[in-house]
Scaffold this active site. Structure first.
Site, PDB file in Angstrom:
ATOM      1  N   TYR A  26      17.030  15.329 106.710  1.00 13.44           N
ATOM      2  CA  TYR A  26      15.948  16.294 106.476  1.00 13.44           C
ATOM      3  C   TYR A  26      15.608  16.295 104.994  1.00 13.44           C
ATOM      4  O   TYR A  26      15.528  17.336 104.350  1.00 13.44           O
ATOM      5  CB  TYR A  26      16.364  17.686 106.964  1.00 13.44           C
ATOM      6  N   GLY A  27      15.409  15.082 104.453  1.00 14.27           N
ATOM      7  CA  GLY A  27      15.016  14.963 103.049  1.00 14.27           C
ATOM      8  C   GLY A  27      13.525  14.712 102.962  1.00 14.27           C
ATOM      9  O   GLY A  27      12.732  15.276 103.733  1.00 14.27           O
ATOM     10  N   GLN A  29      11.487  12.158 103.771  1.00 16.17           N
ATOM     11  CA  GLN A  29      10.828  11.733 105.011  1.00 16.17           C
ATOM     12  C   GLN A  29      11.223  12.608 106.198  1.00 16.17           C
ATOM     13  O   GLN A  29      10.378  12.961 107.020  1.00 16.17           O
ATOM     14  CB  GLN A  29      11.178  10.273 105.336  1.00 16.17           C
ATOM     15  N   SER A  52      25.965  19.766 105.375  1.00 17.44           N
ATOM     16  CA  SER A  52      24.738  19.328 104.690  1.00 17.44           C
ATOM     17  C   SER A  52      23.959  20.498 104.091  1.00 17.44           C
ATOM     18  O   SER A  52      23.729  21.512 104.750  1.00 17.44           O
ATOM     19  CB  SER A  52      23.842  18.593 105.690  1.00 17.44           C
ATOM     20  N   SER A  54      20.912  20.428 103.550  1.00 13.54           N
ATOM     21  CA  SER A  54      19.575  20.447 104.171  1.00 13.54           C
ATOM     22  C   SER A  54      19.516  21.348 105.406  1.00 13.54           C
ATOM     23  O   SER A  54      18.431  21.678 105.889  1.00 13.54           O
ATOM     24  CB  SER A  54      19.159  19.034 104.585  1.00 13.54           C
ATOM     25  N   GLN A  87      23.288   4.975 106.160  1.00 10.95           N
ATOM     26  CA  GLN A  87      22.896   4.733 107.553  1.00 10.95           C
ATOM     27  C   GLN A  87      23.919   3.964 108.376  1.00 10.95           C
ATOM     28  O   GLN A  87      24.094   4.232 109.563  1.00 10.95           O
ATOM     29  CB  GLN A  87      21.529   4.030 107.587  1.00 10.95           C
ATOM     30  N   HIS A 109      12.471   2.697 107.399  1.00  9.07           N
ATOM     31  CA  HIS A 109      12.524   1.555 106.473  1.00  9.07           C
ATOM     32  C   HIS A 109      13.516   0.569 107.078  1.00  9.07           C
ATOM     33  O   HIS A 109      14.517   0.985 107.680  1.00  9.07           O
ATOM     34  CB  HIS A 109      12.994   2.041 105.094  1.00  9.07           C
ATOM     35  N   GLY A 135       7.557  11.101 101.272  1.00  7.24           N
ATOM     36  CA  GLY A 135       7.592  12.001 102.419  1.00  7.24           C
ATOM     37  C   GLY A 135       6.898  13.340 102.182  1.00  7.24           C
ATOM     38  O   GLY A 135       6.234  13.871 103.080  1.00  7.24           O
ATOM     39  N   GLU A 196       8.294  -1.257  95.302  1.00  3.40           N
ATOM     40  CA  GLU A 196       8.894  -0.146  94.538  1.00  3.40           C
ATOM     41  C   GLU A 196       9.592  -0.632  93.275  1.00  3.40           C
ATOM     42  O   GLU A 196       9.620   0.068  92.269  1.00  3.40           O
ATOM     43  CB  GLU A 196       9.812   0.708  95.427  1.00  3.40           C
TER      44      GLU A 196
HETATM   45  N1  LIG Z   1      11.441   8.916 100.164  1.00  2.00           N
HETATM   46  C1  LIG Z   1      10.372   8.404 100.775  1.00  2.00           C
HETATM   47  O1  LIG Z   1       9.265   8.893 100.637  1.00  2.00           O
HETATM   48  C2  LIG Z   1      10.478   7.213 101.671  1.00  2.00           C
HETATM   49  C3  LIG Z   1      11.666   6.914 102.308  1.00  2.00           C
HETATM   50  N2  LIG Z   1      11.691   5.963 103.297  1.00  2.00           N
HETATM   51  C4  LIG Z   1      12.922   5.716 104.005  1.00  2.00           C
HETATM   52  O2  LIG Z   1      13.276   6.916 104.701  1.00  2.00           O
HETATM   53  C5  LIG Z   1      14.699   7.013 104.806  1.00  2.00           C
HETATM   54  C6  LIG Z   1      15.158   8.367 104.247  1.00  2.00           C
HETATM   55  O3  LIG Z   1      14.895   8.380 102.852  1.00  2.00           O
HETATM   56  P1  LIG Z   1      14.570   9.732 102.063  1.00  2.00           P
HETATM   57  O4  LIG Z   1      13.696  10.607 102.902  1.00  2.00           O
HETATM   58  O5  LIG Z   1      14.116   9.311 100.718  1.00  2.00           O
HETATM   59  O6  LIG Z   1      16.015  10.385 101.967  1.00  2.00           O
HETATM   60  P2  LIG Z   1      16.452  11.699 101.143  1.00  2.00           P
HETATM   61  O7  LIG Z   1      17.494  11.267 100.182  1.00  2.00           O
HETATM   62  O8  LIG Z   1      15.246  12.414 100.633  1.00  2.00           O
HETATM   63  O9  LIG Z   1      17.089  12.626 102.277  1.00  2.00           O
HETATM   64  C7  LIG Z   1      18.201  12.232 103.000  1.00  2.00           C
HETATM   65  C8  LIG Z   1      18.518  13.277 104.055  1.00  2.00           C
HETATM   66  O10 LIG Z   1      19.571  12.776 104.874  1.00  2.00           O
HETATM   67  C9  LIG Z   1      20.634  13.718 104.879  1.00  2.00           C
HETATM   68  N3  LIG Z   1      21.876  12.996 105.067  1.00  2.00           N
HETATM   69  C10 LIG Z   1      22.714  12.471 104.145  1.00  2.00           C
HETATM   70  N4  LIG Z   1      23.741  11.869 104.772  1.00  2.00           N
HETATM   71  C11 LIG Z   1      23.542  12.055 106.098  1.00  2.00           C
HETATM   72  C12 LIG Z   1      24.282  11.704 107.258  1.00  2.00           C
HETATM   73  N5  LIG Z   1      25.417  11.016 107.180  1.00  2.00           N
HETATM   74  N6  LIG Z   1      23.779  12.067 108.473  1.00  2.00           N
HETATM   75  C13 LIG Z   1      22.603  12.740 108.583  1.00  2.00           C
HETATM   76  N7  LIG Z   1      21.878  13.100 107.513  1.00  2.00           N
HETATM   77  C14 LIG Z   1      22.353  12.757 106.296  1.00  2.00           C
HETATM   78  C15 LIG Z   1      20.519  14.444 103.538  1.00  2.00           C
HETATM   79  O11 LIG Z   1      21.172  15.699 103.635  1.00  2.00           O
HETATM   80  P3  LIG Z   1      21.872  16.454 102.374  1.00  2.00           P
HETATM   81  O12 LIG Z   1      20.927  17.551 102.017  1.00  2.00           O
HETATM   82  O13 LIG Z   1      23.143  16.974 102.918  1.00  2.00           O
HETATM   83  O14 LIG Z   1      22.043  15.418 101.289  1.00  2.00           O
HETATM   84  C16 LIG Z   1      19.008  14.591 103.456  1.00  2.00           C
HETATM   85  O15 LIG Z   1      18.571  15.631 104.277  1.00  2.00           O
HETATM   86  C17 LIG Z   1      15.250   5.793 104.060  1.00  2.00           C
HETATM   87  O16 LIG Z   1      15.407   4.777 105.011  1.00  2.00           O
HETATM   88  C18 LIG Z   1      14.127   5.433 103.093  1.00  2.00           C
HETATM   89  O17 LIG Z   1      14.116   4.085 102.683  1.00  2.00           O
HETATM   90  C19 LIG Z   1      10.561   5.277 103.680  1.00  2.00           C
HETATM   91  C20 LIG Z   1       9.363   5.525 103.082  1.00  2.00           C
HETATM   92  C21 LIG Z   1       9.251   6.415 101.960  1.00  2.00           C
HETATM   93  C1  LIG Z   2       7.530   3.582  96.623  1.00  3.37           C
HETATM   94  C2  LIG Z   2       8.880   4.108  97.014  1.00  3.37           C
HETATM   95  C3  LIG Z   2       9.133   4.137  98.509  1.00  3.37           C
HETATM   96  O1  LIG Z   2       9.149   2.825  99.032  1.00  3.37           O
HETATM   97  C4  LIG Z   2       8.002   4.918  99.164  1.00  3.37           C
HETATM   98  C5  LIG Z   2       7.756   6.329  98.800  1.00  3.37           C
HETATM   99  O2  LIG Z   2       7.243   4.338  99.905  1.00  3.37           O
HETATM  100  C6  LIG Z   2      10.506   4.776  98.754  1.00  3.37           C
HETATM  101  O3  LIG Z   2      11.433   4.056  99.189  1.00  3.37           O
HETATM  102  O4  LIG Z   2      10.666   5.980  98.490  1.00  3.37           O
HETATM  103 MG   LIG Z   3       7.637   2.444 100.401  1.00  2.00          MG
HETATM  104 MG   LIG Z   4      11.043   2.152  99.839  1.00  2.73          MG
END
Ligand SMILES: NC(=O)C1=CN([C@@H]2O[C@H](COP(=O)(O)OP(=O)(O)OC[C@H]3O[C@@H](n4cnc5c(N)ncnc54)[C@H](OP(=O)(O)O)[C@@H]3O)[C@@H](O)[C@H]2O)C=CC1
Ligand SMILES: CC[C@](O)(C(C)=O)C(=O)O
Ligand SMILES: [Mg+2]
Ligand SMILES: [Mg+2]
Length: 337
Positions: A26-27, A29, A52, A54, A87, A109, A135, A196
């Site tokens: 719940y980060g 994305q 967590s 989150s 993951q 991703h 996200g 990126e």
């Molecule tokens: N950031 C972005 O905009 C983008 C991200 N992505 C992809 O999306 C995916 C998530 O990235 P992102 O949103 O940046 O991640 P974040 O770091 O923002 O959030 C991660 C979330 O996962 C939780 N978490 C951590 N460990 C676990 C676990 N073992 N089980 C379940 N939940 C867990 C965290 O909780 P806690 O609060 O406890 O840490 C947090 O809520 C990745 O694959 C990334 O590459 C793709 C496109 C863009």
């Molecule tokens: C550009 C960074 C990114 O790939 C995205 C927001 O699309 C990421 O992994 O956060």
């Molecule tokens: Mg990207």
């Molecule tokens: Mg990326």
């Protein structure tokens, strides 16, 4: 061959409305997907470990929160949106035991599938819905009635329905409002990492910081250097976003346009292009992914150092002061919109 692009009319939202979806994480994305799917009429639960931080946020937003294992057991579509580095363990401990035949495993991703850190069984669908934007903006655009373009890919089509289901999921988070492109896990992973590292985050940050350093080291005011190298970049990129580089060049002065043609290629020169090619080769060979996973396994010592160096760069202090005078700029990133 031109890419295939899909819009709202191509997607059947009812396909995902008829399924139980687990969003693990719940980060950035995770919150955007879970909230927007819920608002699109989908039955969503969020999977987060007991400790967590989150959990409270997701519950405050009215979502049902379970452990990742409970959510995976209950759902038939499991979207993994935990950090890429977390993951493989999350999958092995909490997802795999509940991944029965016919279920769908989704990613935002492709890193863990592309480099073999996760290998799902053959009898489940494996697909990706990857927004091409941060996200928090995925959620903000959805709430504003717009959308962030997405890439959709199918790695395994056990049910014969994987692509239609992924397209429906993309519709549920607003992606088909903007356009969804069909791709592969390999193409998404390699281009996303390249973008990126070389352009969007690494390239742009280094360009801005270096420009700021050159001006301030030459004795110009940090405030002037900040406006010139960082603040105005958004306004220039907005023009590119709206009408391409040509629109930006139409709007700037002829003096700027001539400087662009005659000086830009001296900054991003043949050496920079060669370095970009080396960066791409490290991505394609898996060297970057192995380095990053090893860095995470070791407790992220270099990551912490880089983060501290970035936070202490003088441009941050100047920017903080200037942005406090611009109430319209510092729009908070929230978990709702
Ligand atoms: N950031 C972005 O905009 C983008 C991200 N992505 C992809 O999306 C995916 C998530 O990235 P992102 O949103 O940046 O991640 P974040 O770091 O923002 O959030 C991660 C979330 O996962 C939780 N978490 C951590 N460990 C676990 C676990 N073992 N089980 C379940 N939940 C867990 C965290 O909780 P806690 O609060 O406890 O840490 C947090 O809520 C990745 O694959 C990334 O590459 C793709 C496109 C863009
Ligand atoms: C550009 C960074 C990114 O790939 C995205 C927001 O699309 C990421 O992994 O956060
Ligand atoms: Mg990207
Ligand atoms: Mg990326």
């Amino acid at each position: 061959m031109p890419a295939e692009v899909y819009y709202d009319d191509d997607a059947d939202l009812s396909l995902i409305q008829g399924r139980k979806v687990a969003v693990l994480g719940y980060g950035s994305q995770g919150h955007a997907h879970a909230l927007s799917l819920r608002d699109s009429g989908v039955d969503v639960r969020v999977g987060l470990p007991e400790g967590s931080k989150s959990r409270a946020k997701a519950e405050e937003q009215g979502l049902r929160v379970l452990t990742p294992a409970e959510a995976s057991a209950e759902a038939d579509v499991i979207m993994i949106l935990a950090p890429d580095t977390a993951q493989r363990t999350l999958y092995a401990e909490s997802v795999a035991p509940h991944l029965t035949a016919g279920k769908a495993l989704f990613f935002g991703h492709g890193l863990n599938i592309r480099y073999g850190f996760i290998t799902p069984p053959a009898d489940v669908d494996v697909a990706m819905v990857a927004p091409k934007g941060p996200g928090h903006l995925v959620r903000r655009q959805f709430v504003d009635g717009k959308g962030v373009p997405c890439l959709v890919a199918v790695e395994q089509d056990a049910t014969g329905n994987a692509f239609a289901l992924a397209l429906a999921y993309a519709a549920g988070i607003g992606g088909t409002r903007a356009g969804v492109i069909k791709t592969t896990f390999k193409e998404e992973t390699e281009t996303d990492l390249f973008g990126e590292q070389a352009v969007l985050c690494g390239g742009a940050s280094a360009l801005v910081q270096t420009g700021f350093e050159v001006l301030t080291e030459a004795g110009y005011a940090p405030e002037v250097a900040y406006f010139e190298c960082l603040h105005e970049l958004k306004l220039i990129v907005d023009l590119m976003y709206e009408g391409g580089i040509a629109r930006m060049r139409y709007s700037v002065s002829d003096t700027a346009e001539y400087g662009d043609y005659s000086r830009g290629p001296r900054v991003v020169d043949a050496r920079v292009k060669e370095e970009m090619k080396r960066i791409l080769a490290e991505i394609q060979s898996g060297e970057f992914a192995r380095e990053w996973i090893a860095e995470d396994d070791a407790g992220r010592p270099n990551f912490a150092k880089y983060r501290e160096q970035g936070a202490n760069h003088p441009i941050e202090e100047t920017g903080k002061k200037l942005r406090s005078m611009m109430s319209w700029v510092d729009r908070p990133i929230t978990e709702t919109a």
